[in-house]
Design a protein around this motif. Structure first.
Motif, short mmCIF file in Angstrom:
data_model
loop_
_atom_site.label_atom_id
_atom_site.label_comp_id
_atom_site.label_asym_id
_atom_site.label_seq_id
_atom_site.Cartn_x
_atom_site.Cartn_y
_atom_site.Cartn_z
N ARG A 240 0.91 -1.35 0.03
CA ARG A 240 0.13 0.08 0.14
C ARG A 240 0.79 1.38 0.02
O ARG A 240 0.56 2.27 -0.66
CB ARG A 240 -0.81 -0.12 1.15
CG ARG A 240 -2.10 -1.07 1.19
CD ARG A 240 -3.15 -0.62 2.20
NE ARG A 240 -2.57 -0.66 3.48
CZ ARG A 240 -2.77 -1.90 4.03
NH1 ARG A 240 -3.19 -3.00 3.62
NH2 ARG A 240 -2.20 -1.75 5.48
N LYS A 241 1.90 1.32 0.70
CA LYS A 241 2.96 2.39 0.98
C LYS A 241 3.47 2.55 -0.57
O LYS A 241 3.87 3.74 -0.89
CB LYS A 241 3.95 2.23 2.06
CG LYS A 241 4.73 3.41 2.18
CD LYS A 241 3.89 4.52 2.72
CE LYS A 241 4.76 5.58 3.41
NZ LYS A 241 4.16 6.88 3.72
N ASP A 243 2.38 1.94 -3.42
CA ASP A 243 1.31 2.34 -4.29
C ASP A 243 1.10 4.23 -4.22
O ASP A 243 0.88 4.94 -5.00
CB ASP A 243 -0.04 1.93 -4.23
CG ASP A 243 -0.11 0.62 -4.63
OD1 ASP A 243 0.71 0.14 -5.29
OD2 ASP A 243 -0.79 -0.18 -4.31
N ARG A 244 1.64 4.37 -2.99
CA ARG A 244 1.26 6.00 -2.70
C ARG A 244 2.75 6.53 -3.02
O ARG A 244 2.51 7.97 -3.28
CB ARG A 244 0.80 6.13 -1.19
CG ARG A 244 -0.37 5.81 -0.91
CD ARG A 244 -1.02 6.40 0.10
NE ARG A 244 -0.12 5.93 1.51
CZ ARG A 244 -0.30 4.79 2.28
NH1 ARG A 244 -1.50 4.21 1.87
NH2 ARG A 244 0.35 4.71 3.24
#
Length: 311
Positions: A240-241, A243-244
């Motif tokens: 998730r990190k 992706d950001r």
């Protein structure tokens, strides 16, 4: 990029020939070294001048810069300075073989200048055999032990050579230096993971992320390794990190960044500008992007980055 005038090739060739001819001019006036020392230095300098690579498709500005450097070899007082500029020019534009030839010679000509072995390490660190880079970074540190970048890359080279214990000493010492604690933990994590000590490695990664939470490389490694330590949540969090995070942050390298004025590659200039932006040096980032626009005013990514910083 515009077409390359054929005349520039002629000018570069003429300048190169001129340089070699002038090396043989009598140098007895104002000699400060012995004749033998002078000839040895001259021989090293000649050996350090690479053959000009294929520059098809490059901006004419690079060709003009190379011509100017080669013309400078005709002046006894600026020959070493011009060889240094030539090495930097090749390095920042990605001609690693030519850069290595320059820095190999410069190390012998100016053995007390830390930049030359450091840059030599930079151009050889991706070799499969890490011995050259290890020796070069060690030499840079023997001249300037405060060079944190050389320390970090030496540790990375030790890892690449499976010299894990030596890398531990490097990364532990690096963690004592301001701004480098996260990178030191990351280096330790990589070493532990290479030894298949996954849980300990992830613990070091956690510490690295606590120090520097915006480094894609940290999360990439965590996503790869977490399953081996049965940390499913760690894998999901890391992805998730990732992706950001848009930027691929590396340790800031002042010597390498200072070469931007010799860069004629818009993609490389974009990366140099991003490194300055991440350090908060916005005016410098804009200056670098302005240069990229001058070289190629139709590079969309550069124009978008410049608009974002100038808005």
């Amino acid at each position: 990029m515009g077409r390359i005038p054929k005349q520039i090739y002629i000018l570069i060739g003429a300048a190169t020939i001129l340089g070699f001819l002038l090396f043989r001019v009598d140098r007895q006036v104002n000699r400060k070294t012995s004749p033998i020392e002078d000839r040895l230095m001259e021989a090293e300098l000649i050996m350090g001048i690479p053959t000009i690579p294929n520059l098809g498709g490059w901006p004419s500005g690079l060709l003009v810069a190379l011509r100017d450097v080669h013309e400078g070899f005709g002046d006894r007082d600026t020959r070493i300075e011009n060889l240094g500029r030539l090495g930097r020019l090749y390095l920042i534009n990605g001609f690693m073989g030519q850069a290595r030839q320059c820095f190999d010679a410069l190390r012998k000509i100016e053995p007390n200048e830390a930049q030359w072995p450091y840059f030599l390490g930079m151009v050889t660190r991706d070799y499969q055999n890490k011995d050259l880079a290890i020796e070069a970074f060690q030499a840079a540190l023997s001249i300037d032990e405060t060079n944190s970048n050389a320390r970090y890359f030496l540790g990375k080279a030790y890892l690449g050579a499976d010299r894990i214990l030596e890398s531990v000493d490097i990364f532990e010492s690096l963690m004592l230096e301001e701004g480098w604690k996260g990178w030191g933990h990351f280096g330790l994590a990589e070493g532990l993971i290479l030894e298949e000590r996954y849980t300990e490695g992830l613990n070091e990664l956690d510490l690295a992320i606590a120090e520097l939470g915006d480094v894609r490389e940290f999360y990439t490694l965590m996503a790869q390794v977490a399953p081996y330590a049965e940390r499913r949540s760690g894998t999901e969090t890391a992805r998730r990190k990732l992706d950001r995070l848009e930027n691929d942050r590396k340790p800031y390298d002042p010597w390498f960044q200072d070469l931007w004025g010799e860069c004629f590659d818009t993609f490389r200039l974009l990366r140099l500008a991003k490194a300055e932006e991440l350090e908060g040096n916005i005016s410098k980032a804009i200056e670098i992007l302005d240069r990229a626009v001058e070289i190629d005013g139709e590079y969309d990514e550069v124009l978008e980055a410049l608009e974002a910083l100038s808005g």
